[in-house]
Design a protein around this motif. Structure first.
Motif, mmCIF file in Angstrom:
data_model
loop_
_atom_site.group_PDB
_atom_site.id
_atom_site.type_symbol
_atom_site.label_atom_id
_atom_site.label_comp_id
_atom_site.label_asym_id
_atom_site.label_seq_id
_atom_site.Cartn_x
_atom_site.Cartn_y
_atom_site.Cartn_z
ATOM 1 N N MET A 23 24.405 -10.640 -25.529
ATOM 2 C CA MET A 23 25.362 -9.530 -25.530
ATOM 3 C C MET A 23 26.701 -9.943 -26.121
ATOM 4 S SD MET A 23 26.787 -8.089 -21.918
ATOM 5 C CE MET A 23 25.177 -7.752 -21.245
ATOM 6 N N HIS A 24 26.658 -10.766 -27.160
ATOM 7 C CA HIS A 24 27.909 -11.183 -27.783
ATOM 8 C C HIS A 24 28.591 -9.977 -28.447
ATOM 9 C CE1 HIS A 24 25.860 -14.895 -27.069
ATOM 10 N NE2 HIS A 24 26.882 -15.604 -27.496
ATOM 11 N N VAL A 25 29.779 -9.657 -27.955
ATOM 12 C CA VAL A 25 30.512 -8.499 -28.466
ATOM 13 C C VAL A 25 31.185 -8.882 -29.781
ATOM 14 C CG1 VAL A 25 32.357 -6.860 -27.960
ATOM 15 C CG2 VAL A 25 30.902 -7.702 -26.107
ATOM 16 N N PRO A 26 30.961 -8.097 -30.844
ATOM 17 C CA PRO A 26 31.634 -8.404 -32.116
ATOM 18 C C PRO A 26 33.069 -7.863 -32.118
ATOM 19 C CG PRO A 26 30.163 -6.529 -32.395
ATOM 20 C CD PRO A 26 30.048 -6.955 -30.952
ATOM 21 N N ASP A 27 33.844 -8.254 -33.127
ATOM 22 C CA ASP A 27 35.170 -7.662 -33.306
ATOM 23 C C ASP A 27 35.015 -6.173 -33.569
ATOM 24 O OD1 ASP A 27 36.614 -10.125 -33.168
ATOM 25 O OD2 ASP A 27 35.956 -10.587 -35.204
ATOM 26 N N GLY A 28 35.945 -5.381 -33.056
ATOM 27 C CA GLY A 28 35.958 -3.969 -33.417
ATOM 28 C C GLY A 28 35.378 -3.016 -32.396
ATOM 29 N N PHE A 29 34.577 -3.525 -31.455
ATOM 30 C CA PHE A 29 34.003 -2.640 -30.425
ATOM 31 C C PHE A 29 35.077 -2.152 -29.459
ATOM 32 C CE2 PHE A 29 29.128 -3.540 -30.140
ATOM 33 C CZ PHE A 29 28.996 -3.106 -31.437
ATOM 34 N N LEU A 30 35.980 -3.078 -29.097
ATOM 35 C CA LEU A 30 37.035 -2.747 -28.139
ATOM 36 C C LEU A 30 38.377 -2.762 -28.868
ATOM 37 C CD1 LEU A 30 35.848 -4.932 -25.105
ATOM 38 C CD2 LEU A 30 35.511 -2.480 -25.430
ATOM 39 N N ASP A 31 39.300 -1.922 -28.424
ATOM 40 C CA ASP A 31 40.597 -1.853 -29.111
ATOM 41 C C ASP A 31 41.466 -3.081 -28.789
ATOM 42 O OD1 ASP A 31 41.573 -1.426 -26.560
ATOM 43 O OD2 ASP A 31 41.906 0.716 -26.840
ATOM 44 N N VAL A 73 30.272 -23.025 -25.019
ATOM 45 C CA VAL A 73 29.178 -22.464 -25.827
ATOM 46 C C VAL A 73 29.685 -21.260 -26.629
ATOM 47 C CG1 VAL A 73 26.959 -21.251 -25.707
ATOM 48 C CG2 VAL A 73 27.340 -23.276 -24.301
ATOM 49 N N LEU A 74 30.405 -20.361 -25.958
ATOM 50 C CA LEU A 74 30.864 -19.127 -26.616
ATOM 51 C C LEU A 74 31.878 -19.419 -27.711
ATOM 52 C CD1 LEU A 74 31.154 -16.962 -23.402
ATOM 53 C CD2 LEU A 74 29.521 -16.621 -25.257
ATOM 54 N N ILE A 75 32.768 -20.388 -27.468
ATOM 55 C CA ILE A 75 33.790 -20.729 -28.471
ATOM 56 C C ILE A 75 33.120 -21.324 -29.711
ATOM 57 C CG2 ILE A 75 35.745 -22.263 -28.948
ATOM 58 C CD1 ILE A 75 36.499 -21.860 -25.912
ATOM 59 N N VAL A 76 32.167 -22.249 -29.490
ATOM 60 C CA VAL A 76 31.461 -22.855 -30.619
ATOM 61 C C VAL A 76 30.672 -21.784 -31.382
ATOM 62 C CG1 VAL A 76 29.603 -24.470 -31.251
ATOM 63 C CG2 VAL A 76 31.346 -25.163 -29.602
ATOM 64 N N GLN A 77 29.997 -20.898 -30.658
ATOM 65 C CA GLN A 77 29.217 -19.838 -31.309
ATOM 66 C C GLN A 77 30.100 -18.949 -32.172
ATOM 67 O OE1 GLN A 77 27.501 -18.186 -27.786
ATOM 68 N NE2 GLN A 77 25.466 -19.002 -28.225
ATOM 69 N N SER A 78 31.262 -18.599 -31.654
ATOM 70 C CA SER A 78 32.130 -17.691 -32.393
ATOM 71 C C SER A 78 32.738 -18.364 -33.618
ATOM 72 C CB SER A 78 33.239 -17.169 -31.468
ATOM 73 O OG SER A 78 34.079 -16.294 -32.179
ATOM 74 N N LEU A 79 33.286 -19.570 -33.430
ATOM 75 C CA LEU A 79 34.011 -20.218 -34.522
ATOM 76 C C LEU A 79 33.084 -20.811 -35.574
ATOM 77 C CD1 LEU A 79 36.901 -21.990 -32.574
ATOM 78 C CD2 LEU A 79 36.850 -19.707 -33.611
ATOM 79 N N ALA A 131 29.792 -17.638 -36.256
ATOM 80 C CA ALA A 131 30.175 -16.232 -36.433
ATOM 81 C C ALA A 131 29.384 -15.317 -35.511
ATOM 82 C CB ALA A 131 30.008 -15.813 -37.908
ATOM 83 N N ASP A 132 29.056 -15.841 -34.314
ATOM 84 C CA ASP A 132 28.308 -15.065 -33.321
ATOM 85 C C ASP A 132 29.266 -14.710 -32.184
ATOM 86 O OD1 ASP A 132 26.307 -13.888 -31.864
ATOM 87 O OD2 ASP A 132 25.391 -15.762 -31.205
ATOM 88 N N GLY A 133 29.608 -13.437 -32.077
ATOM 89 C CA GLY A 133 30.626 -13.017 -31.120
ATOM 90 C C GLY A 133 31.989 -13.056 -31.786
ATOM 91 N N GLY A 152 20.914 -25.180 -35.709
ATOM 92 C CA GLY A 152 20.697 -25.263 -34.274
ATOM 93 C C GLY A 152 20.955 -26.655 -33.726
ATOM 94 N N VAL A 153 20.466 -27.664 -34.455
ATOM 95 C CA VAL A 153 20.653 -29.046 -34.014
ATOM 96 C C VAL A 153 22.136 -29.420 -34.058
ATOM 97 C CG1 VAL A 153 20.218 -31.440 -34.668
ATOM 98 C CG2 VAL A 153 18.324 -29.816 -34.598
ATOM 99 N N ILE A 154 22.827 -29.013 -35.135
ATOM 100 C CA ILE A 154 24.261 -29.312 -35.236
ATOM 101 C C ILE A 154 25.012 -28.633 -34.093
ATOM 102 C CG2 ILE A 154 26.347 -28.983 -36.641
ATOM 103 C CD1 ILE A 154 24.523 -29.153 -39.139
ATOM 104 N N GLY A 155 24.683 -27.374 -33.851
ATOM 105 C CA GLY A 155 25.363 -26.633 -32.780
ATOM 106 C C GLY A 155 25.149 -27.266 -31.415
ATOM 107 N N THR A 156 23.906 -27.675 -31.145
ATOM 108 C CA THR A 156 23.596 -28.308 -29.864
ATOM 109 C C THR A 156 24.412 -29.591 -29.700
ATOM 110 O OG1 THR A 156 21.355 -27.419 -30.034
ATOM 111 C CG2 THR A 156 21.709 -29.161 -28.413
#
Lengths: 230, 110
Positions: free
Chosen positions: A1-9, A90-96, A99-101, B82-86
């Motif tokens: 449920m990663h929220v993208p930019d733009g959904f919320l003001d 996890v969330l910070i790494v995914q976003s930066l 580009a997830d979230g 995936g491996v890099i991210g992990t």
């Protein structure tokens, strides 16, 4: 449920950002008490496991998928404060990096996925462990139920945030029904993965599972009491 | 149950087990993950607000959308990401934990 930019003001995103910063700040203090010689080496691995497992989207019904959020799992393994930190990383790494979230939605995602699932998952698990018989075998089922409840809970918080600061004019009851419906099904996947992961670690090293500590400590007291009687 | 503590599995084996499972999931199994939109994305489309999502600020990054730029093979590209991210998550979270504990001496194992 990663929220993208733009959904919320912007005001809502700033508010969730402030709440997220405060929550992580409190977690940094709280985690100091949790992170001992057993949980500390485990915490990084739990974060890595949550990241990897979040990549595995499993199909749910027609044209939809879900993936683990991991807040309940992390809380049961390393304690709730450390779990907030693990899932936030996890969330910070995914976003930066991936580009997830969204980046402006980072606070929202931390609030939903790192805070809500940890708080709800941990609370439900703890209550169940208080009520259920004090046995190590009860920890994985309790964690699974905590994990299950945590997913629709996060969906509900998203709906609440959307009611406050959603950028499109949509029917909120439709949104609430759809979010709760799908995420109740996704919660079953969350429960299954949490059950397997917690169960696997319990089977080899129950002492490494933070939520099992109360149960194990009680058992040792019983054993010691029996020994001293004999 | 109690005799287990006498011959407990060493922590390093547990750690290795978690790391191997995580790397396999991110590096190999992820290729077979469902490509369908996730719950939120699906609901957003159904309810009619998916188009409000704006371009991600890091969309041009080398690992954006879990694929490695410059690697054409989809299986390899996703697996490598995936491996890099992990590994990055392990290092950042592990490092953060060390900072939070703030041990006065680095080598205070015993």
């Amino acid at each position: 449920m990663h929220v993208p930019d733009g959904f919320l003001d912007a005001p809502t995103s700033i508010a969730t950002g402030a709440v997220a910063v405060a929550a992580v700040g409190v977690a940094l203090r709280g985690a100091r008490r949790e992170l001992d010689d057993k949980t500390a080496p485990l915490a990084g691995l739990v974060a890595a496991f949550v990241f990897a497992t979040q990549m595995i989207n499993f199909p749910v019904g027609a044209g939809t998928s879900g993936h683990l959020m991991g807040g309940a799992l992390a809380a049961v393994l390393v304690g709730p404060w450390s779990a907030v930190l693990c899932v936030s990383v996890v969330l910070i790494v995914q976003s930066l990096l991936f580009a997830d979230g969204g980046i402006t939605a980072l606070g929202t995602n931390i609030l939903l996925i790192a805070v809500t699932t940890v708080v709800v998952g941990w609370f439900v698990t703890k209550v169940l462990l208080k009520v259920l018989p004090k046995r190590v075998g009860m920890v994985a089922p309790a964690a699974a139920i905590g994990a299950f409840v945590s997913v629709p809970a996060a969906a509900l918080v998203f709906t609440g945030l959307y009611a406050v600061g959603g950028t499109a004019d949509i029917s909120l009851s439709t949104l609430a029904t759809a979010m709760l419906g799908w995420h109740t099904i996704i919660g079953l996947g969350e429960a299954a993965i949490t059950f397997l992961a917690v169960g696997a670690i319990l089977s080899v090293r129950p002492d490494l599972v933070y939520a099992a500590r109360g149960v194990i400590a009680d058992r040792e007291l019983v054993i010691k009491a029996k020994e001293s009687v004999a | 149950m109690t005799a287990e503590s006498k011959r407990a599995v060493p922590f390093k084996w547990v750690a290795l087990g978690i790391a191997v499972v995580a790397l396999l999931l991110a590096g190999v199994v992820s290729y077979y993950a469902s490509a369908n939109p996730d719950g939120l994305e699906y609901v957003a489309e159904e309810t009619g607000f998916l188009d409000r999502a704006s371009e991600h600020g890091a969309a041009d990054g080398p690992l954006a959308d879990y694929s490695t730029k410059g690697v054409d093979d989809a299986r390899l590209s996703g697996g490598l990401a995936g491996v890099i991210g992990t590994a990055v998550v392990l290092l950042v979270a592990g490092g953060l934990v060390l900072l939070v504990r703030r041990r006065p001496t680095a080598s205070s194992d015993e």
